[in-house]
Design a protein around this motif. Structure first.
Motif, PDB file in Angstrom:
ATOM      1  N   GLU A  82       0.851  -1.186   0.000  1.00 54.11           N
ATOM      2  CA  GLU A  82       0.000   0.000   0.000  1.00 54.11           C
ATOM      3  C   GLU A  82       0.890   1.241   0.000  1.00 54.11           C
ATOM      4  OE1 GLU A  82      -2.445  -0.307   3.456  1.00 54.11           O
ATOM      5  OE2 GLU A  82      -3.401  -2.187   2.811  1.00 54.11           O
ATOM      6  N   LEU A  83       0.318   2.362  -0.421  1.00 54.12           N
ATOM      7  CA  LEU A  83       1.100   3.593  -0.462  1.00 54.12           C
ATOM      8  C   LEU A  83       1.682   3.924   0.920  1.00 54.12           C
ATOM      9  CD1 LEU A  83      -1.151   5.894  -2.695  1.00 54.12           C
ATOM     10  CD2 LEU A  83       0.883   4.588  -3.373  1.00 54.12           C
ATOM     11  N   GLY A  84       0.925   3.616   1.944  1.00 54.06           N
ATOM     12  CA  GLY A  84       1.358   3.911   3.310  1.00 54.06           C
ATOM     13  C   GLY A  84       2.517   3.062   3.796  1.00 54.06           C
ATOM     14  N   ASP A  85       2.903   2.070   3.009  1.00 55.65           N
ATOM     15  CA  ASP A  85       4.051   1.241   3.390  1.00 55.65           C
ATOM     16  C   ASP A  85       5.369   1.904   3.006  1.00 55.65           C
ATOM     17  OD1 ASP A  85       2.263  -1.764   2.374  1.00 55.65           O
ATOM     18  OD2 ASP A  85       2.270  -0.694   4.306  1.00 55.65           O
ATOM     19  N   SER A  86       5.299   3.005   2.297  1.00 58.46           N
ATOM     20  CA  SER A  86       6.515   3.743   1.945  1.00 58.46           C
ATOM     21  C   SER A  86       7.192   4.205   3.223  1.00 58.46           C
ATOM     22  CB  SER A  86       6.169   4.947   1.070  1.00 58.46           C
ATOM     23  OG  SER A  86       5.646   4.549  -0.173  1.00 58.46           O
ATOM     24  N   ALA A  87       8.438   3.807   3.388  1.00 61.67           N
ATOM     25  CA  ALA A  87       9.137   4.079   4.646  1.00 61.67           C
ATOM     26  C   ALA A  87      10.588   3.655   4.524  1.00 61.67           C
ATOM     27  CB  ALA A  87       8.488   3.307   5.800  1.00 61.67           C
ATOM     28  N   LEU A  88      11.341   3.992   5.553  1.00 61.85           N
ATOM     29  CA  LEU A  88      12.685   3.453   5.712  1.00 61.85           C
ATOM     30  C   LEU A  88      12.566   2.255   6.643  1.00 61.85           C
ATOM     31  CD1 LEU A  88      15.775   3.820   5.192  1.00 61.85           C
ATOM     32  CD2 LEU A  88      15.831   5.139   7.332  1.00 61.85           C
ATOM     33  N   TYR A  89      13.013   1.106   6.212  1.00 58.66           N
ATOM     34  CA  TYR A  89      12.947  -0.102   7.035  1.00 58.66           C
ATOM     35  C   TYR A  89      14.346  -0.387   7.572  1.00 58.66           C
ATOM     36  CZ  TYR A  89       8.235  -0.672   5.454  1.00 58.66           C
ATOM     37  OH  TYR A  89       6.894  -0.460   5.225  1.00 58.66           O
ATOM     38  N   LEU A  90      14.427  -0.425   8.879  1.00 59.94           N
ATOM     39  CA  LEU A  90      15.708  -0.590   9.556  1.00 59.94           C
ATOM     40  C   LEU A  90      15.774  -1.934  10.249  1.00 59.94           C
ATOM     41  CD1 LEU A  90      15.881   2.961  11.129  1.00 59.94           C
ATOM     42  CD2 LEU A  90      17.449   2.085   9.416  1.00 59.94           C
ATOM     43  N   CYS A  91      16.932  -2.523  10.157  1.00 65.38           N
ATOM     44  CA  CYS A  91      17.212  -3.788  10.817  1.00 65.38           C
ATOM     45  C   CYS A  91      18.211  -3.517  11.938  1.00 65.38           C
ATOM     46  CB  CYS A  91      17.783  -4.743   9.774  1.00 65.38           C
ATOM     47  SG  CYS A  91      18.652  -6.160  10.410  1.00 65.38           S
ATOM     48  N   ALA A  92      18.011  -4.156  13.075  1.00 65.12           N
ATOM     49  CA  ALA A  92      18.922  -4.006  14.206  1.00 65.12           C
ATOM     50  C   ALA A  92      19.406  -5.373  14.665  1.00 65.12           C
ATOM     51  CB  ALA A  92      18.227  -3.292  15.357  1.00 65.12           C
ATOM     52  N   SER A  93      20.657  -5.430  14.988  1.00 65.99           N
ATOM     53  CA  SER A  93      21.302  -6.687  15.383  1.00 65.99           C
ATOM     54  C   SER A  93      21.789  -6.560  16.819  1.00 65.99           C
ATOM     55  CB  SER A  93      22.463  -6.916  14.408  1.00 65.99           C
ATOM     56  OG  SER A  93      23.506  -7.675  14.944  1.00 65.99           O
ATOM     57  N   SER A  94      21.567  -7.604  17.610  1.00 65.49           N
ATOM     58  CA  SER A  94      22.109  -7.601  18.960  1.00 65.49           C
ATOM     59  C   SER A  94      22.427  -9.029  19.376  1.00 65.49           C
ATOM     60  CB  SER A  94      21.137  -6.964  19.949  1.00 65.49           C
ATOM     61  OG  SER A  94      19.958  -7.724  20.050  1.00 65.49           O
ATOM     62  N   SER A  95      23.125  -9.136  20.495  1.00 68.64           N
ATOM     63  CA  SER A  95      23.591 -10.467  20.918  1.00 68.64           C
ATOM     64  C   SER A  95      22.423 -11.372  21.286  1.00 68.64           C
ATOM     65  CB  SER A  95      24.522 -10.333  22.111  1.00 68.64           C
ATOM     66  OG  SER A  95      25.651  -9.584  21.778  1.00 68.64           O
ATOM     67  N   PHE A  96      21.536 -10.857  22.135  1.00 62.41           N
ATOM     68  CA  PHE A  96      20.476 -11.710  22.650  1.00 62.41           C
ATOM     69  C   PHE A  96      19.082 -11.102  22.520  1.00 62.41           C
ATOM     70  CE2 PHE A  96      23.460 -14.655  24.234  1.00 62.41           C
ATOM     71  CZ  PHE A  96      24.509 -13.960  24.807  1.00 62.41           C
ATOM     72  N   GLY A  97      19.028  -9.833  22.064  1.00 58.38           N
ATOM     73  CA  GLY A  97      17.728  -9.195  21.913  1.00 58.38           C
ATOM     74  C   GLY A  97      17.107  -8.786  23.223  1.00 58.38           C
ATOM     75  N   GLY A  98      17.897  -8.766  24.267  1.00 54.05           N
ATOM     76  CA  GLY A  98      17.360  -8.386  25.558  1.00 54.05           C
ATOM     77  C   GLY A  98      17.706  -6.968  25.909  1.00 54.05           C
ATOM     78  N   VAL A  99      18.471  -6.773  26.955  1.00 54.70           N
ATOM     79  CA  VAL A  99      18.773  -5.424  27.409  1.00 54.70           C
ATOM     80  C   VAL A  99      20.057  -4.874  26.807  1.00 54.70           C
ATOM     81  CG1 VAL A  99      17.571  -5.799  29.578  1.00 54.70           C
ATOM     82  CG2 VAL A  99      20.019  -6.268  29.435  1.00 54.70           C
ATOM     83  N   THR A 100      20.722  -5.655  25.987  1.00 52.00           N
ATOM     84  CA  THR A 100      21.962  -5.165  25.389  1.00 52.00           C
ATOM     85  C   THR A 100      21.654  -4.185  24.262  1.00 52.00           C
ATOM     86  OG1 THR A 100      22.001  -7.044  23.892  1.00 52.00           O
ATOM     87  CG2 THR A 100      23.228  -7.241  25.945  1.00 52.00           C
ATOM     88  N   GLU A 101      22.666  -3.412  23.890  1.00 51.86           N
ATOM     89  CA  GLU A 101      22.475  -2.403  22.855  1.00 51.86           C
ATOM     90  C   GLU A 101      22.276  -3.060  21.500  1.00 51.86           C
ATOM     91  OE1 GLU A 101      26.192  -1.662  24.318  1.00 51.86           O
ATOM     92  OE2 GLU A 101      27.113  -1.212  22.375  1.00 51.86           O
ATOM     93  N   ALA A 102      21.626  -2.342  20.611  1.00 49.20           N
ATOM     94  CA  ALA A 102      21.364  -2.813  19.266  1.00 49.20           C
ATOM     95  C   ALA A 102      22.157  -1.978  18.274  1.00 49.20           C
ATOM     96  CB  ALA A 102      19.871  -2.711  18.963  1.00 49.20           C
ATOM     97  N   PHE A 103      22.587  -2.624  17.196  1.00 47.25           N
ATOM     98  CA  PHE A 103      23.339  -1.960  16.134  1.00 47.25           C
ATOM     99  C   PHE A 103      22.494  -2.001  14.868  1.00 47.25           C
ATOM    100  CE2 PHE A 103      27.280  -1.533  18.446  1.00 47.25           C
ATOM    101  CZ  PHE A 103      27.171  -2.514  19.416  1.00 47.25           C
TER     102      PHE A 103
END
Lengths: 113, 117
Positions: A82-103
């Motif tokens: 849909e037109l509304g899906d136009s966006a920047l899609y970002l992926c983030a990587s982290s060790s465990f997906g918990g409280v650690t920082e994401a890149f």
């Protein structure tokens, strides 16, 4: 070490089509999260994968889906664009997906026309 | 649920001016707090972080202190440069991973900073 790699960087699609975006996380990271960024809604969480399993999901319609492979690479798919899906899609990587920082990767800019 | 509120922008400063971008949060327990920066056409870069009360995160001249009593994590820099022009996001990660917390950062709306020579 190499950072988070997202491909492609830019995409133009037509309404009704589907699209697949790819994300390669930092080596050794097992958690991959996806976000949608738009001027109106800001950064919104789509879903998170860890060891090929979706552990968490944001409030998006079922047209948005994802998966993760055994090498931790992840893909997200949007069907019936849909037109509304136009966006920047970002992926983030982290060790465990918990409280650690994401890149974050540089993102994929999707334009739906 | 968790939420992050940032000061309204945009912020326009002259080079060498002092910067403060306010950030307050609502969350249970002791979340981890982050500042991310986004340059035009790019993804988000982690600027600094703090994981417990009274911690001070710092990087590239930017600082922020985790204030539990005021639930704040304000970003400061003593002398900004033109190259600091970007969008700044305050974010939190829940205290305990699990369930609806996995992999999810909650972001503020972002503050656009423009620094003029």
């Amino acid at each position: 070490k190499a950072g988070v790699t997202q491909t492609p960087r830019y995409l133009i699609k037509t309404r009704g089509q589907q699209v697949t975006l790819s994300c390669s996380p930092i080596s050794g990271h097992r958690s991959v999260s996806w976000y949608q960024q738009t001027p109106g809604q800001g950064l919104q969480f789509l879903f998170e994968y860890f060891s090929e399993t979706q552990r968490n999901k944001g409030n998006f319609p079922g047209r948005f889906s994802g998966r993760q492979f055994s090498n931790s690479r992840s893909e997200m798919n949007v069907s019936t664009l849909e037109l509304g899906d136009s966006a920047l899609y970002l992926c983030a990587s982290s060790s465990f997906g918990g409280v650690t920082e994401a890149f974050f990767g540089q993102g994929t800019r999707l334009t739906v026309v | 649920g968790d939420s992050v509120t940032q000061m309204e922008g945009p912020v326009t400063l002259s080079e060498e001016a002092c910067l403060t971008i306010n950030c307050t949060y609502t969350a249970t327990g002791y979340p981890s707090l982050f500042w991310y920066v986004q340059y035009p056409g790019e993804g988000l870069q982690l600027l600094l972080k703090a994981t417990k009360a009274d911690d001070k995160g710092s990087n590239k001249g930017f600082e922020a202190t985790y204030r539990k009593e005021t639930t704040s994590f304000h970003l400061e820099k003593g002398s900004v440069q033109v190259s600091d022009s970007a969008v700044y996001f305050c974010a939190l990660s829940p205290a305990n991973a699990g369930g609806t917390s996995y992999g999810k950062l909650t972001f503020g709306q972002g503050t656009i900073l423009t620094v003029h020579p």
